[in-house]
Each structure stands twice: as C-alpha cells, then as structure tokens.
Motif scaffolding. Structure first.
Motif, mmCIF file in Angstrom:
data_model
loop_
_atom_site.group_PDB
_atom_site.id
_atom_site.type_symbol
_atom_site.label_atom_id
_atom_site.label_comp_id
_atom_site.label_asym_id
_atom_site.label_seq_id
_atom_site.Cartn_x
_atom_site.Cartn_y
_atom_site.Cartn_z
ATOM 1 N N LYS A 1 -1.093 -0.305 3.894
ATOM 2 C CA LYS A 1 -1.018 1.172 4.462
ATOM 3 C C LYS A 1 -2.360 2.125 4.223
ATOM 4 N N PRO A 2 -2.428 2.598 5.231
ATOM 5 C CA PRO A 2 -2.182 3.397 6.734
ATOM 6 C C PRO A 2 -2.180 1.862 7.694
ATOM 7 N N PHE A 3 -0.854 1.785 8.503
ATOM 8 C CA PHE A 3 -1.489 0.544 9.353
ATOM 9 C C PHE A 3 -0.899 1.282 10.641
ATOM 10 N N GLU A 4 -1.268 0.293 11.944
ATOM 11 C CA GLU A 4 -0.909 1.064 12.987
ATOM 12 C C GLU A 4 0.048 0.649 13.721
ATOM 13 N N GLY A 5 1.374 1.674 14.090
ATOM 14 C CA GLY A 5 2.234 1.731 14.428
ATOM 15 C C GLY A 5 2.882 0.616 15.385
ATOM 16 N N ASP A 6 1.986 -0.645 16.156
ATOM 17 C CA ASP A 6 1.684 -1.165 17.212
ATOM 18 C C ASP A 6 1.840 -2.287 16.362
ATOM 19 N N ALA A 7 1.349 -2.453 14.857
ATOM 20 C CA ALA A 7 1.355 -4.223 13.911
ATOM 21 C C ALA A 7 2.214 -4.069 13.206
ATOM 22 N N LEU A 8 3.205 -3.002 13.123
ATOM 23 C CA LEU A 8 4.529 -2.648 12.675
ATOM 24 C C LEU A 8 5.247 -3.266 13.977
ATOM 25 N N ILE A 9 5.606 -3.244 14.822
ATOM 26 C CA ILE A 9 6.425 -2.647 15.944
ATOM 27 C C ILE A 9 6.138 -4.898 16.186
ATOM 28 N N ASP A 10 4.178 -5.383 16.519
ATOM 29 C CA ASP A 10 5.117 -6.805 16.678
ATOM 30 C C ASP A 10 4.569 -7.683 15.536
ATOM 31 N N ALA A 11 4.271 -6.908 14.086
ATOM 32 C CA ALA A 11 4.802 -8.239 13.638
ATOM 33 C C ALA A 11 6.781 -8.147 13.030
ATOM 34 N N VAL B 1 8.479 -8.861 6.892
ATOM 35 C CA VAL B 1 6.747 -8.181 6.685
ATOM 36 C C VAL B 1 6.688 -7.382 5.742
ATOM 37 N N PHE B 2 5.365 -7.548 4.361
ATOM 38 C CA PHE B 2 5.229 -6.366 4.059
ATOM 39 C C PHE B 2 4.671 -5.246 4.086
ATOM 40 N N ILE B 3 4.212 -4.420 3.317
ATOM 41 C CA ILE B 3 3.967 -3.317 3.466
ATOM 42 C C ILE B 3 3.642 -3.175 1.926
ATOM 43 N N SER B 4 1.672 -2.320 1.865
ATOM 44 C CA SER B 4 1.499 -2.230 0.907
ATOM 45 C C SER B 4 0.236 -0.784 0.464
ATOM 46 N N GLY B 5 -0.027 0.311 -0.168
ATOM 47 C CA GLY B 5 -0.877 1.309 -0.595
ATOM 48 C C GLY B 5 -1.575 0.300 -1.381
ATOM 49 N N HIS B 6 -1.586 -0.281 -1.973
ATOM 50 C CA HIS B 6 -2.416 -1.156 -3.073
ATOM 51 C C HIS B 6 -2.188 -2.737 -3.294
ATOM 52 N N GLY B 7 -2.170 -3.048 -1.918
ATOM 53 C CA GLY B 7 -2.455 -4.442 -2.076
ATOM 54 C C GLY B 7 -3.296 -5.164 -2.331
ATOM 55 N N ASP B 8 -4.097 -6.372 -3.088
ATOM 56 C CA ASP B 8 -5.099 -7.202 -3.416
ATOM 57 C C ASP B 8 -4.775 -8.568 -2.599
ATOM 58 N N VAL B 9 -6.081 -9.351 -1.979
ATOM 59 C CA VAL B 9 -5.862 -10.706 -1.721
ATOM 60 C C VAL B 9 -4.441 -11.778 -2.003
ATOM 61 N N ASP C 1 11.346 0.714 0.802
ATOM 62 C CA ASP C 1 10.156 1.708 0.535
ATOM 63 C C ASP C 1 10.529 2.362 0.191
ATOM 64 N N ASP C 2 10.603 2.785 -0.948
ATOM 65 C CA ASP C 2 11.040 4.191 -2.653
ATOM 66 C C ASP C 2 10.703 5.346 -1.698
ATOM 67 N N ASP C 3 10.299 5.098 -0.935
ATOM 68 C CA ASP C 3 9.550 6.964 -0.486
ATOM 69 C C ASP C 3 10.173 7.235 1.185
ATOM 70 N N PRO C 4 11.687 8.485 0.852
ATOM 71 C CA PRO C 4 11.686 8.403 1.448
ATOM 72 C C PRO C 4 11.071 8.965 2.887
ATOM 73 N N ASP C 5 10.035 9.612 3.156
ATOM 74 C CA ASP C 5 10.029 9.834 4.262
ATOM 75 C C ASP C 5 9.047 8.642 5.033
ATOM 76 N N MET C 6 8.548 7.784 4.121
ATOM 77 C CA MET C 6 8.035 6.389 4.214
ATOM 78 C C MET C 6 9.331 5.558 5.488
#
Length: 216
Positions: free
Chosen positions: A113-123, A88-96, A19-24
């Motif tokens: 984004k924003p996603f639940e932490g548990d969703a990321l962990i499970d994935a 596991v893909f993540i995106s703040g601007h995704g589309d179908v 991810d190019d966002d260091p904080d993320m």
C-alpha cells in the motif's frame, strides 16, 4: 461487514477481501465492482473462516496485518486444510522476507500500500483464472478416478500394457491370456472410459498417471 451480490446477480466468480480497515474494504470492493467483480468483505481472518462461501472460482485479497490471526497465519491455516483459493496479499508494512514467505506458499502476488487499482484488478483476475483452471483440472481428475474405478484388475493390467506400447500378443503372453482375450478386455476398457480410439485411451491413461505422480 460482509458484502454480498444482490439477489438478481448470478456471479461466475467471487472475490473475498479480508482487511480490518472498513474503509479500505469498501474502497477495494468498489474498485472490483467497477470491473464487474462480485465481492465479499471481512474484518478478520476468523470471520472469513467462519463464513460460508459459494462454490465459484474465487480469489482472496488478504491484508498481512490483521487484528487477531495475521494474513500469513490465515494462509497457513488454509494450506493445512487443503483450501486452494489463490491469495493476493496487500500490506502497508511489508518487507522482503514477508513477501518471499507469502509467495513461496503460493500467493499470486504481494502488493504494498498504496498500490495502483489496476495492479489489484490484474492480480485478482489472475487469481480467479488460476482457480478456474484448477477447478477444471480437479473435476477432470475426479471423473478419471470414477472411470478408472470401474475397471477390473485384469482390465487395468491390459490398459497398462497398452499404454506401455506393447502389442496385444505381447500383453497376452505377459498375462498368460490369449490375444483374443486381450482385444476383448481392451474393448471393455475403451467403452468404460468413454474413448473410441487408441490415441484417446493412451492420452487419458497418461493424464491419470501424471496426476497421481504429482500428488493430484
């Protein structure tokens, strides 16, 4: 930007976060570390490709929108080179359309984004489990290939007849050899393949055939 396990750690799996966002990156790395998952973070697709990676079950958490090559472009490059790490893909601007494209290419899931932490962990855990299973299957296939390569052409012919359910007499008639010779070849095949029963021999041969039929 790469975060590695400490020297005292002995991880049995690794999560790569791009991810190019260091904080993320830090947020996701801390979240995954909270459940005992070792992580390495990267600011771009290019830095991920350039990095050496441990030979461990792994999962790639990948942002779709990156500076430089996009996440989808990185997925395509990895597929082209035969890299099989689950994504596991993540995106703040995704589309179908984007999510469908990623999933059709084999991604574990697509989280907005924003996603639940548990969703990321499970994935991520699902991705690691997928990779662990795939690694076991590849090792088994490689072992079968090595064992199969030890067979002579005649032993392979006898094996094919055995797997087809033919009797020793029938195999001998088809190959123009005696029934005693068929039994001798079958004994050699079983010894070379490390099996002690006919059922084990057939199961091993079927796994080898199925792997080749599926392109494995």
């Amino acid at each position: 930007m790469q975060r590695s396990p400490s020297a005292t750690d002995a991880p049995d799996a690794i999560v790569h976060v791009v991810d190019d966002d260091p904080d993320m990156c830090d947020v996701m790395a801390d979240l995954l570390a909270s459940v005992g998952l070792s992580t390495r973070t990267y600011g771009s697709a290019e830095s991920y490709l350039a990095a050496s990676k441990p030979d461990l079950p792994s999962c790639l958490v990948l942002d779709v929108h990156l500076a430089g090559a996009s996440g989808l472009e990185l997925q395509r490059q990895l597929l082209d080179t035969g890299a099989l790490t689950p994504i596991v893909f993540i995106s703040g601007h995704g589309d179908v359309a984007m999510s469908v494209r990623a999933l059709r290419a084999g991604a574990v899931t697509f989280l907005s984004k924003p996603f639940e932490g548990d969703a990321l962990i499970d994935a991520v855990r699902e991705g690691i489990e997928r990779d662990a299973r795939a690694r076991v299957q590849r090792r088994e296939q490689q072992q079968m290939e090595r064992l199969h390569a030890r067979l002579t052409p005649r032993e392979r012919e006898v094996l094919a007849g055995v797997v087809a359910g033919h009797s020793n007499k029938c195999i001998g008639r088809e190959l123009g050899i005696t029934e005693v010779t068929v039994k001798l070849h079958r004994s050699h095949v079983m010894r070379k393949l490390g099996v002690t029963t006919l059922a084990e021999l057939v199961r091993l041969a079927e796994k080898h055939r199925a792997a080749h039929a599926s392109g494995g």
